[in-house]
Design an enzyme around this catalytic site. Structure first.
Site, mmCIF file in Angstrom:
data_model
loop_
_atom_site.group_PDB
_atom_site.id
_atom_site.type_symbol
_atom_site.label_atom_id
_atom_site.label_comp_id
_atom_site.label_asym_id
_atom_site.label_seq_id
_atom_site.Cartn_x
_atom_site.Cartn_y
_atom_site.Cartn_z
ATOM 1 N N HIS A 105 0.829 -1.216 0.000
ATOM 2 C CA HIS A 105 0.000 0.000 0.000
ATOM 3 C C HIS A 105 0.863 1.265 0.000
ATOM 4 O O HIS A 105 0.569 2.229 0.704
ATOM 5 C CB HIS A 105 -0.972 -0.011 1.180
ATOM 6 C CG HIS A 105 -1.898 -1.208 1.189
ATOM 7 N ND1 HIS A 105 -2.400 -1.778 0.044
ATOM 8 C CD2 HIS A 105 -2.399 -1.960 2.224
ATOM 9 C CE1 HIS A 105 -3.175 -2.792 0.349
ATOM 10 N NE2 HIS A 105 -3.189 -2.940 1.657
ATOM 11 N N HIS A 179 -10.193 0.440 0.885
ATOM 12 C CA HIS A 179 -9.911 -0.738 1.715
ATOM 13 C C HIS A 179 -11.000 -0.946 2.771
ATOM 14 O O HIS A 179 -10.700 -1.246 3.935
ATOM 15 C CB HIS A 179 -8.528 -0.567 2.359
ATOM 16 C CG HIS A 179 -7.814 -1.843 2.646
ATOM 17 N ND1 HIS A 179 -8.294 -2.781 3.530
ATOM 18 C CD2 HIS A 179 -6.651 -2.345 2.177
ATOM 19 C CE1 HIS A 179 -7.448 -3.793 3.592
ATOM 20 N NE2 HIS A 179 -6.440 -3.570 2.773
ATOM 21 N N GLU A 311 -11.139 -5.245 -2.774
ATOM 22 C CA GLU A 311 -10.382 -4.067 -3.200
ATOM 23 C C GLU A 311 -10.215 -4.140 -4.711
ATOM 24 O O GLU A 311 -9.382 -4.889 -5.210
ATOM 25 C CB GLU A 311 -9.007 -4.044 -2.524
ATOM 26 C CG GLU A 311 -9.048 -4.152 -1.014
ATOM 27 C CD GLU A 311 -7.749 -4.697 -0.439
ATOM 28 O OE1 GLU A 311 -6.666 -4.220 -0.813
ATOM 29 O OE2 GLU A 311 -7.808 -5.628 0.380
HETATM 30 C C1 GLA Z 1 -4.296 -6.008 1.848
HETATM 31 C C2 GLA Z 1 -3.193 -6.962 1.819
HETATM 32 C C3 GLA Z 1 -3.263 -7.788 3.055
HETATM 33 C C4 GLA Z 1 -3.229 -6.928 4.292
HETATM 34 C C5 GLA Z 1 -4.272 -5.909 4.239
HETATM 35 C C6 GLA Z 1 -4.134 -4.932 5.371
HETATM 36 O O1 GLA Z 1 -5.506 -6.591 1.636
HETATM 37 O O2 GLA Z 1 -3.234 -7.781 0.677
HETATM 38 O O3 GLA Z 1 -2.200 -8.667 3.078
HETATM 39 O O4 GLA Z 1 -2.018 -6.277 4.385
HETATM 40 O O5 GLA Z 1 -4.228 -5.226 3.025
HETATM 41 O O6 GLA Z 1 -3.962 -5.551 6.590
#
Ligand code: GLA
Length: 346
Positions: A105, A179, A311
């Site tokens: 991210h 998210h 997402e």
């Molecule tokens: C995304 C990633 C996960 C995790 C979440 C946040 O979905 O793919 O592995 O890091 O974000 O916790």
């Protein structure tokens, strides 16, 4: 339809954080200007019971310490980039690693930890908030200046609309998403493993044990990744063990760049359903595997699998994968993607 603006709190630099509440159709959506985050979404059940179906926090403090990225807008690049580095136009760019040696991210301070400019408006059949952010050259290691404009809204037909736009002054990979963690039974109301899921994906992005793509997009046929027919989220089997559940990017069937069906989720007890549409090539289906007794809204405690995320996004590590659909924006070639989350009861 209604738009309400309130103060959410004040940051240590004295800047005020706003919280917007939009009402349209049967839904009510709240959005914070810190992290351009979805903080609550009230949806009636089959029996008219109004629950908040988004995980989140009771106040701004929670969002300032938001390890699991609950509800936030993620950028410049959502998901993982291998070895926190990529090359573009013959130049290597170093990002900050925050997931082992990889960046997740966009590193420890992505767009989720910034205060966005925000402004609400009414248009046609909906009410919206327009969030804007100016990201300077070199922000988090990414090249060029970028201006992000993200519009989130609610329509009279019970849809949450997402519109992601970015302009850059140098070529740069972009991957914007939200998210939100959903629990269609209501946040804090148990885990999501009894939800029924459909994913309109005949293939998924194969990853290694650290969640980095191998480069192969493989068919779901005959695997635990096959959600083409409505079924429960089943986490058994050794394959998902290293990930503690689903944390995978599915390739959405149909024509990329066009809004098309991506997922459907249904919760039997409340009758709530959510249908997701996206213009993006993929969707990360994440079953809240790393939630560990997070202190949530109004005393709720979020353990493992107490919410799921869909997402909508470009594939992880796209900047290092020549075979993946490109997500590079450039001067004269703006980034523009859309997603819709439509709700129904019955
Ligand atoms: C995304 C990633 C996960 C995790 C979440 C946040 O979905 O793919 O592995 O890091 O974000 O916790």
């Amino acid at each position: 339809m209604k738009i309400k603006e309130n103060d959410f709190g004040v940051l240590s630099n004295g800047k005020k954080v706003k919280i917007w509440t939009l009402s349209a159709g049967d839904l009510k959506l709240s959005l914070s200007s810190y992290g351009a985050a979805w903080t609550s979404l009230i949806v009636p059940s089959r029996n008219g019971i109004k629950d908040d179906i988004l995980l989140g926090y009771s106040g701004l403090d929670g969002y300032l310490n938001n390890g699991p990225y609950i509800g936030v807008t993620v950028g410049r690049f959502a998901n993982r980039i291998k070895d926190a580095s990529f090359e573009i136009m013959g130049m290597r760019h170093a990002l900050n690693a925050n997931d082992g040696v990889n960046s997740l991210h966009s590193g420890p301070r992505g767009f989720d930890k910034l205060l966005w400019k925000s402004e609400a408006y009414e248009e046609n059949e909906g009410v919206y908030v327009r969030f804007e952010l100016d990201s300077p050259d070199g922000d988090c290691g990414f090249p060029g200046q970028m201006k992000a404009v993200v519009n989130y809204g609610l329509t009279k037909s019970n849809e949450v609309i997402c519109d992601y736009q970015a302009k850059v002054d140098k070529p740069c990979p972009i991957n914007l998403t939200n998210h939100a963690y959903f629990n269609l039974a209501g946040e804090g109301n148990g885990n999501i493993l009894n939800h029924d899921v459909v994913l309109y994906s005949s293939s998924y992005v194969q990853v290694d044990k650290t969640g980095i793509p191998t480069g192969n997009i493989v068919p779901v046929d005959g695997t635990i990744f096959d959600f083409r027919k409505r079924r429960k989220i089943f986490l058994g089997g050794s394959f998902l063990k290293p990930f503690r559940g689903y944390d995978h990017c599915f390739a959405v069937d149909g024509e990329r760049g066009k809004l098309r069906p991506c997922a459907e989720v249904h919760e039997e007890d409340t009758g709530r359903s959510m249908a997701v549409f996206t213009s993006q090539p993929g969707v990360q289906f994440y079953t809240g595997n790393f939630l560990k007794n997070a202190a949530g809204k109004h005393g709720s405690v979020y353990g493992k699998h107490s919410g799921f995320c869909l997402e909508t996004q470009h594939y992880p590590d796209t900047p290092n994968q020549k075979g993946f659909p490109s997500c590079t924006a450039a001067p004269g070639k703006d980034y523009h993607e859309k997603a819709v989350f439509k709700f129904d009861v019955g």
